[in-house]
Design a protein around this motif. Sequence first.
Motif, short mmCIF file in Angstrom:
data_model
loop_
_atom_site.label_atom_id
_atom_site.label_comp_id
_atom_site.label_asym_id
_atom_site.label_seq_id
_atom_site.Cartn_x
_atom_site.Cartn_y
_atom_site.Cartn_z
N CYS A 1 10.74 13.68 1.38
CA CYS A 1 9.43 13.14 1.78
C CYS A 1 9.56 11.72 2.31
O CYS A 1 8.91 11.36 3.31
CB CYS A 1 8.48 13.18 0.59
N ILE A 2 10.40 10.90 1.67
CA ILE A 2 10.60 9.54 2.16
C ILE A 2 11.28 9.57 3.52
O ILE A 2 10.93 8.80 4.43
CB ILE A 2 11.44 8.72 1.17
N LYS A 3 12.24 10.47 3.70
CA LYS A 3 12.92 10.59 4.99
C LYS A 3 11.95 11.05 6.08
O LYS A 3 12.05 10.62 7.23
CB LYS A 3 14.10 11.56 4.87
N ASN A 4 11.04 11.93 5.71
CA ASN A 4 10.03 12.38 6.68
C ASN A 4 9.18 11.19 7.15
O ASN A 4 8.86 11.08 8.33
CB ASN A 4 9.12 13.44 6.05
N LEU A 5 8.83 10.33 6.22
CA LEU A 5 8.03 9.16 6.57
C LEU A 5 8.82 8.22 7.47
O LEU A 5 8.29 7.71 8.47
CB LEU A 5 7.58 8.42 5.31
N ASN B 1 1.44 7.58 -6.10
CA ASN B 1 0.39 8.59 -6.23
C ASN B 1 0.86 9.98 -5.81
O ASN B 1 0.57 10.97 -6.47
CB ASN B 1 -0.83 8.19 -5.41
N TYR B 2 1.56 10.04 -4.68
CA TYR B 2 1.92 11.34 -4.09
C TYR B 2 3.24 11.90 -4.60
O TYR B 2 3.43 13.11 -4.64
CB TYR B 2 1.98 11.22 -2.57
N LEU B 3 4.16 11.01 -4.98
CA LEU B 3 5.50 11.48 -5.35
C LEU B 3 5.88 11.13 -6.79
O LEU B 3 6.96 11.51 -7.24
CB LEU B 3 6.55 10.88 -4.39
N GLY B 4 5.01 10.41 -7.47
CA GLY B 4 5.36 9.99 -8.83
C GLY B 4 6.52 9.03 -8.84
O GLY B 4 7.27 8.96 -9.82
N LEU B 5 6.69 8.28 -7.75
CA LEU B 5 7.83 7.38 -7.59
C LEU B 5 7.44 5.97 -8.04
O LEU B 5 6.77 5.23 -7.32
CB LEU B 5 8.28 7.36 -6.13
N TYR B 6 7.86 5.59 -9.24
CA TYR B 6 7.53 4.28 -9.79
C TYR B 6 8.63 3.26 -9.56
O TYR B 6 8.40 2.06 -9.59
CB TYR B 6 7.25 4.40 -11.29
N ASP B 7 9.87 3.73 -9.36
CA ASP B 7 11.00 2.83 -9.14
C ASP B 7 11.31 2.74 -7.66
O ASP B 7 10.90 3.58 -6.85
CB ASP B 7 12.23 3.34 -9.89
N ALA B 8 12.07 1.72 -7.29
CA ALA B 8 12.45 1.53 -5.90
C ALA B 8 13.37 2.65 -5.43
O ALA B 8 14.11 3.25 -6.21
CB ALA B 8 13.13 0.17 -5.73
N HIS B 9 13.31 2.95 -4.15
CA HIS B 9 14.14 3.99 -3.52
C HIS B 9 15.04 3.31 -2.50
O HIS B 9 14.69 2.27 -1.94
CB HIS B 9 13.25 5.04 -2.86
N GLU B 10 16.19 3.90 -2.25
CA GLU B 10 17.15 3.29 -1.32
C GLU B 10 16.59 3.13 0.10
O GLU B 10 17.05 2.28 0.87
CB GLU B 10 18.43 4.13 -1.26
N ALA C 1 0.83 -1.20 0.00
CA ALA C 1 0.00 0.00 0.00
C ALA C 1 0.87 1.25 0.00
O ALA C 1 0.56 2.25 -0.66
CB ALA C 1 -0.92 0.00 1.20
N PHE C 2 1.97 1.20 0.75
CA PHE C 2 2.90 2.34 0.78
C PHE C 2 3.45 2.63 -0.61
O PHE C 2 3.55 3.78 -1.03
CB PHE C 2 4.06 2.06 1.74
N LYS C 3 3.83 1.59 -1.35
CA LYS C 3 4.40 1.80 -2.69
C LYS C 3 3.38 2.48 -3.61
O LYS C 3 3.76 3.33 -4.44
CB LYS C 3 4.86 0.46 -3.29
N LEU C 4 2.12 2.13 -3.45
CA LEU C 4 1.08 2.79 -4.24
C LEU C 4 0.96 4.25 -3.85
O LEU C 4 0.82 5.14 -4.72
CB LEU C 4 -0.25 2.08 -4.05
N LEU C 5 1.03 4.54 -2.55
CA LEU C 5 0.96 5.93 -2.09
C LEU C 5 2.18 6.72 -2.58
O LEU C 5 2.04 7.89 -2.95
CB LEU C 5 0.90 5.97 -0.56
N PRO D 1 13.67 -0.44 1.75
CA PRO D 1 13.84 -1.54 2.70
C PRO D 1 13.60 -1.10 4.15
O PRO D 1 13.02 -1.85 4.94
CB PRO D 1 15.29 -1.98 2.48
N ARG D 2 14.03 0.11 4.48
CA ARG D 2 13.82 0.62 5.84
C ARG D 2 12.33 0.85 6.11
O ARG D 2 11.83 0.52 7.18
CB ARG D 2 14.59 1.93 6.02
N VAL D 3 11.65 1.39 5.12
CA VAL D 3 10.20 1.60 5.27
C VAL D 3 9.48 0.27 5.43
O VAL D 3 8.59 0.14 6.28
CB VAL D 3 9.65 2.36 4.04
#
Length: 267
Positions: A213-217, A169-178, A162-166, A181-183
């Motif tokens: 934004c990912i760091k904030n999460l 939707n919110y960040l236009g992030l379709y590829d994996a981010h470093e 569900a997070f990956k979908l968010l 794994p932590r999230v």
Amino acid sequence: MFEHPATFDTLAMDPAKKKEIVDDLEKFTKGKEYYARIGKPWKRGYLLYGPPGTGKTTMIAAMANFLNYDLYDLELTTEKKQEKDDDEKDDPAKKLTEDEEDKPSKVTLSGLLNFIDGIWSACGRERIIVFTTNHVNKLDPALIRSGRMDKRIEMSYCCFEAFKLLARNYLGLYDAHELFPRVRDLLKVAEMTPADVAENLLPKSTEDDVDKCIKNLVAALENKVKKDEEAREKAKAVSSPEGDESKEDDPEKSENAIANVVQEKAA
């Protein structure tokens, strides 16, 4: 006119559970002859339950958009005399009446159920009735029995899918981010709703990029884990007074108990 933008494509929940719901809806819409053959009105009841912020309202909007159905929102509130009783106030099943003094008409729980089960259920085309609650265990069994609530759907805390979908939707992030794994690891232990995850992903200024934004999460999830752990420790301290040398509080005995369990499973 119903113009809510939510769809199943944007709904943040477990993909397998989402597919199960979509399949159930499609089967219902094609079931006119089946319902006629078994002698039942062409209607289906859904019960959405879970903590606030888990997407119950969004789910209803997605269902309406998917089926292209008209949507009727029925508001049921509490009478003043019930608000005086703390026990009744905590029972959602007893909140389903409107204030007689403030409004000329009222909708009662018994009236609603009679309406659902009565002649209305046999009039017109198909209908889906959706109930939502934050406390399913407090509902009257008469309300959630089969025939009224045919399918129960638990709207739970945010999972990694569900997070990956968010994030898409919110960040236009379709590829994996470093930091993915932590999230993923944090979401396994932190009970955070999709609404809270989305709020932490939402850019607050033009300077907020994807990384920030990912760091904030991640920071919010780490803080949630810390607070939950502190709450558990506090509850444990209250339930286990100082000086209690019970078996559960003895580290050496607990370690031996764990070892025994491991040995038993291995055997």
